[in-house]
Motif scaffolding. Sequence first.
Motif, PDB file in Angstrom:
ATOM      1  N   ALA A 175       0.825  -1.215   0.000  1.00  0.00           N
ATOM      2  CA  ALA A 175       0.000   0.000   0.000  1.00  0.00           C
ATOM      3  C   ALA A 175       0.858   1.262   0.000  1.00  0.00           C
ATOM      4  CB  ALA A 175      -0.927   0.007   1.213  1.00  0.00           C
ATOM      5  N   LEU A 176       2.180   1.088   0.085  1.00  0.00           N
ATOM      6  CA  LEU A 176       3.072   2.230   0.299  1.00  0.00           C
ATOM      7  C   LEU A 176       2.927   3.375  -0.719  1.00  0.00           C
ATOM      8  CD1 LEU A 176       5.125   3.041   2.421  1.00  0.00           C
ATOM      9  CD2 LEU A 176       6.927   2.311   0.869  1.00  0.00           C
ATOM     10  N   PRO A 177       2.911   3.056  -2.048  1.00  0.00           N
ATOM     11  CA  PRO A 177       2.806   4.167  -3.004  1.00  0.00           C
ATOM     12  C   PRO A 177       1.563   5.021  -2.761  1.00  0.00           C
ATOM     13  CG  PRO A 177       3.322   2.126  -4.129  1.00  0.00           C
ATOM     14  CD  PRO A 177       3.011   1.757  -2.716  1.00  0.00           C
ATOM     15  N   GLY A 178       0.439   4.362  -2.494  1.00  0.00           N
ATOM     16  CA  GLY A 178      -0.798   5.098  -2.242  1.00  0.00           C
ATOM     17  C   GLY A 178      -0.700   5.948  -0.992  1.00  0.00           C
ATOM     18  N   ILE A 179      -0.078   5.385   0.047  1.00  0.00           N
ATOM     19  CA  ILE A 179       0.071   6.127   1.303  1.00  0.00           C
ATOM     20  C   ILE A 179       0.960   7.348   1.095  1.00  0.00           C
ATOM     21  CG2 ILE A 179       0.996   6.003   3.653  1.00  0.00           C
ATOM     22  CD1 ILE A 179       0.146   3.065   3.707  1.00  0.00           C
ATOM     23  N   VAL A 180       2.076   7.124   0.400  1.00  0.00           N
ATOM     24  CA  VAL A 180       3.011   8.228   0.132  1.00  0.00           C
ATOM     25  C   VAL A 180       2.311   9.336  -0.659  1.00  0.00           C
ATOM     26  CG1 VAL A 180       5.110   8.890  -1.086  1.00  0.00           C
ATOM     27  CG2 VAL A 180       5.068   6.796   0.268  1.00  0.00           C
ATOM     28  N   THR A 181       1.522   8.934  -1.663  1.00  0.00           N
ATOM     29  CA  THR A 181       0.794   9.927  -2.450  1.00  0.00           C
ATOM     30  C   THR A 181      -0.100  10.778  -1.562  1.00  0.00           C
ATOM     31  OG1 THR A 181       0.699   8.289  -4.195  1.00  0.00           O
ATOM     32  CG2 THR A 181      -0.651  10.243  -4.482  1.00  0.00           C
ATOM     33  N   GLY A 182      -0.802  10.112  -0.643  1.00  0.00           N
ATOM     34  CA  GLY A 182      -1.687  10.831   0.262  1.00  0.00           C
ATOM     35  C   GLY A 182      -0.933  11.829   1.112  1.00  0.00           C
ATOM     36  N   ILE A 183       0.239  11.402   1.614  1.00  0.00           N
ATOM     37  CA  ILE A 183       1.030  12.301   2.454  1.00  0.00           C
ATOM     38  C   ILE A 183       1.519  13.496   1.634  1.00  0.00           C
ATOM     39  CG2 ILE A 183       3.144  12.488   3.823  1.00  0.00           C
ATOM     40  CD1 ILE A 183       2.673   9.458   4.491  1.00  0.00           C
ATOM     41  N   ILE A 184       1.949  13.219   0.390  1.00  0.00           N
ATOM     42  CA  ILE A 184       2.411  14.324  -0.457  1.00  0.00           C
ATOM     43  C   ILE A 184       1.287  15.322  -0.723  1.00  0.00           C
ATOM     44  CG2 ILE A 184       3.329  14.940  -2.729  1.00  0.00           C
ATOM     45  CD1 ILE A 184       4.805  12.322  -2.773  1.00  0.00           C
ATOM     46  N   LEU A 185       0.075  14.797  -1.004  1.00  0.00           N
ATOM     47  CA  LEU A 185      -1.059  15.702  -1.238  1.00  0.00           C
ATOM     48  C   LEU A 185      -1.348  16.532   0.008  1.00  0.00           C
ATOM     49  CD1 LEU A 185      -3.518  13.495  -3.312  1.00  0.00           C
ATOM     50  CD2 LEU A 185      -2.260  15.506  -4.077  1.00  0.00           C
ATOM     51  N   ALA A 186      -1.235  15.888   1.180  1.00  0.00           N
ATOM     52  CA  ALA A 186      -1.452  16.609   2.437  1.00  0.00           C
ATOM     53  C   ALA A 186      -0.402  17.703   2.612  1.00  0.00           C
ATOM     54  CB  ALA A 186      -1.417  15.642   3.612  1.00  0.00           C
ATOM     55  N   ILE A 187       0.843  17.390   2.255  1.00  0.00           N
ATOM     56  CA  ILE A 187       1.906  18.392   2.323  1.00  0.00           C
ATOM     57  C   ILE A 187       1.581  19.565   1.400  1.00  0.00           C
ATOM     58  CG2 ILE A 187       4.312  18.851   1.669  1.00  0.00           C
ATOM     59  CD1 ILE A 187       5.044  16.122   2.781  1.00  0.00           C
ATOM     60  N   GLY A 188       1.070  19.237   0.208  1.00  0.00           N
ATOM     61  CA  GLY A 188       0.692  20.276  -0.745  1.00  0.00           C
ATOM     62  C   GLY A 188      -0.334  21.227  -0.150  1.00  0.00           C
ATOM     63  N   ARG A 189      -1.245  20.672   0.632  1.00  0.00           N
ATOM     64  CA  ARG A 189      -2.257  21.499   1.268  1.00  0.00           C
ATOM     65  C   ARG A 189      -1.628  22.339   2.376  1.00  0.00           C
ATOM     66  NH1 ARG A 189      -7.423  19.602   4.609  1.00  0.00           N
ATOM     67  NH2 ARG A 189      -8.133  21.733   4.920  1.00  0.00           N
ATOM     68  N   ALA A 190      -0.708  21.730   3.123  1.00  0.00           N
ATOM     69  CA  ALA A 190      -0.102  22.419   4.267  1.00  0.00           C
ATOM     70  C   ALA A 190       0.785  23.581   3.816  1.00  0.00           C
ATOM     71  CB  ALA A 190       0.691  21.433   5.114  1.00  0.00           C
ATOM     72  N   VAL A 191       1.507  23.395   2.700  1.00  0.00           N
ATOM     73  CA  VAL A 191       2.441  24.424   2.232  1.00  0.00           C
ATOM     74  C   VAL A 191       1.739  25.755   2.011  1.00  0.00           C
ATOM     75  CG1 VAL A 191       3.844  25.137   0.256  1.00  0.00           C
ATOM     76  CG2 VAL A 191       4.113  22.858   1.183  1.00  0.00           C
ATOM     77  N   GLY A 192       0.538  25.707   1.422  1.00  0.00           N
ATOM     78  CA  GLY A 192      -0.124  26.947   1.050  1.00  0.00           C
ATOM     79  C   GLY A 192      -1.036  27.508   2.118  1.00  0.00           C
ATOM     80  N   GLU A 193      -1.131  26.830   3.261  1.00  0.00           N
ATOM     81  CA  GLU A 193      -2.086  27.238   4.288  1.00  0.00           C
ATOM     82  C   GLU A 193      -1.664  28.541   4.970  1.00  0.00           C
ATOM     83  OE1 GLU A 193      -5.077  26.323   4.948  1.00  0.00           O
ATOM     84  OE2 GLU A 193      -5.079  27.869   6.478  1.00  0.00           O
ATOM     85  N   THR A 194      -2.632  29.430   5.143  1.00  0.00           N
ATOM     86  CA  THR A 194      -2.330  30.714   5.765  1.00  0.00           C
ATOM     87  C   THR A 194      -3.078  30.904   7.082  1.00  0.00           C
ATOM     88  OG1 THR A 194      -2.248  31.560   3.519  1.00  0.00           O
ATOM     89  CG2 THR A 194      -2.108  33.166   5.279  1.00  0.00           C
ATOM     90  N   ALA A 195      -4.400  30.755   7.028  1.00  0.00           N
ATOM     91  CA  ALA A 195      -5.236  31.120   8.170  1.00  0.00           C
ATOM     92  C   ALA A 195      -4.881  30.320   9.433  1.00  0.00           C
ATOM     93  CB  ALA A 195      -6.710  30.926   7.828  1.00  0.00           C
ATOM     94  N   ALA A 196      -4.556  29.034   9.259  1.00  0.00           N
ATOM     95  CA  ALA A 196      -4.267  28.200  10.430  1.00  0.00           C
ATOM     96  C   ALA A 196      -2.877  28.483  10.987  1.00  0.00           C
ATOM     97  CB  ALA A 196      -4.406  26.729  10.069  1.00  0.00           C
TER      98      ALA A 196
END
Lengths: 286, 282
Positions: free
Chosen positions: A193-214
């Motif tokens: 399941a690793l590739p799928g898990i890694v993809t999810g973490i990368i997408l989460a990082i993508g969201r975190a990078v641009g976050e401002t309000a939090a």
Amino acid sequence: MNAYTTSHRSKKEDRIMLALLRLSAFLAVAILVFIVGYIMVQGFPVLNLGFLLSSPTKMGREGGILPSIVGTVVLTLLSAAIATPLGVGTAIFLTEYTREGTFSKVIRFGTESLAGIPSIIFGLFGFLFFVIRLNMGWSILSGALTLASMILPTVVRTSEEAIRTVPDVYREISFALGGSRWQTVTSVVLPSALPGIVTGIILAIGRAVGETAAVIFTAGSSLRLPQSIFDPVRTLPVHFYILAREGISIENAYGTAAVLMIAVLLVNVSAYLIINRVAARRLERR
Amino acid sequence: MRNKEKLVEILLTLIGLSSVTVLGLIILFIFKEGLPAFAQVGLWQFVTGTRWSPGKNLLGILPMIAGSFVVTAGALVVGLPLGLGCAIYLSEFATAKTAAILKPTIELLAGIPSVVFGFIGLTLMVPFIRNFFGGPGFSVLASALVLGIMILPTMVSVSYDALRAVPPVYREGMLALGSTDWQAVKMVVLPAARPGILAAAILAMGRAIGETMAVIMVAGNSTIIPTSFLDPVRTLTSNIALEMGYATGLHRQALFATGVVLFVIISILNLTARVVVRGKTR
């Protein structure tokens, strides 16, 4: 009613509708290309090594964005490092250690509810809980814990999806060979399941990078280069927001935005490439 | 060996409770900090009061509640048809190859930071609206346009999934009866996918109501109930973010109370979306 005219009319309707649908898809892509292109074109002249590797002076009117780059990278990676064990652990628990029942429903409810909460609420919570109650102050750590809470649902959902695609036969073979539940998880389920898990973490990082309000209420807006995770920091989106909104320096705002966009694009495209490679491999196996 | 297995299981159970714990902490802390304001101002007075001027202890958030809903409705007017159009095109008309390129491209919109959307709105849309329609430019219209674009990825990917879940037999049956492609979509596929599309719209609504930074940059943020699309507007989220930096005492508690109101609205939306989706699977 004349059958010929009806069908003639409905063919015309078909053509018009298809044109409208095409137009909407074209518009969506055009908007994306425009935004990316506009920021890149405006920001590109500012981008040079000096801008990337020096500290800002005069509140960001001059100088570069090094502290913000360092702060963003450290804060984002730290939040992923906190959210990953919790998120993947939750996914393992839901898929391998429990049957669908009240308990798993409670966990699902918590995860889904968390996913719908706006980032400003996470910001308020992080400020009250991490910054004040736990006395961490405005710091990378406070920001990372807040962002970790925010991206947790994404990690749970994508990891669960990835783990569910692992065929049951794999588990059965492992059990038949005498493997325990945890051994099966670590040596059979997680690796496939690793590739799928890694993809999810990368997408989460993508969201975190641009976050401002939090982040603005939890990590602060200090322009100094952080020395440890207990120091406050001004991340790239926060720096960009302050430069742009207070009109401090539009050129440097564009430059900061361009760096931010490049980071976001790199993160998202790499997630996409991993998904594609896995999908291709799965097709080959069939 | 056995002990280790048991330990792992206990540990995973605890980890599994992490998101519920965070949710509980969020509710606890936001409510605890916000409730005193309700007590002092009066719940009814707080949500129906039309004047917000913390210096005079006038703490009514009706303009912000109205602002959030007006701006969100506008975002849906922009984003709903556009997003649904994209989803229908991708799912029903585009070739597999085209869809494989277009869908991730559109979803990339979700990765663009909200401050960037706000900035584009600020530098391009606001002056455009000011010059062509009049008014300050910072307006309901500008907010609706920016938010409408921001909810596209949610709208597209959730309703795309709903459309894909409609069995191909439905379409084939219609086509065999002599319908055109669009007739099959209009009469069979869309009705069958309706709960999923509705859920997409509700989720998109939640995103629009919760968005903060992009709206702050283009909305103008005055605390008056807007009467026209060209009026400036302040949302619940902006109210919090704009004043949190310097608020103290009752004013600060009132901002957390604003957060409580926002939280309740979002929770109602999410629960509705869940009920709608469950109705589909039944």
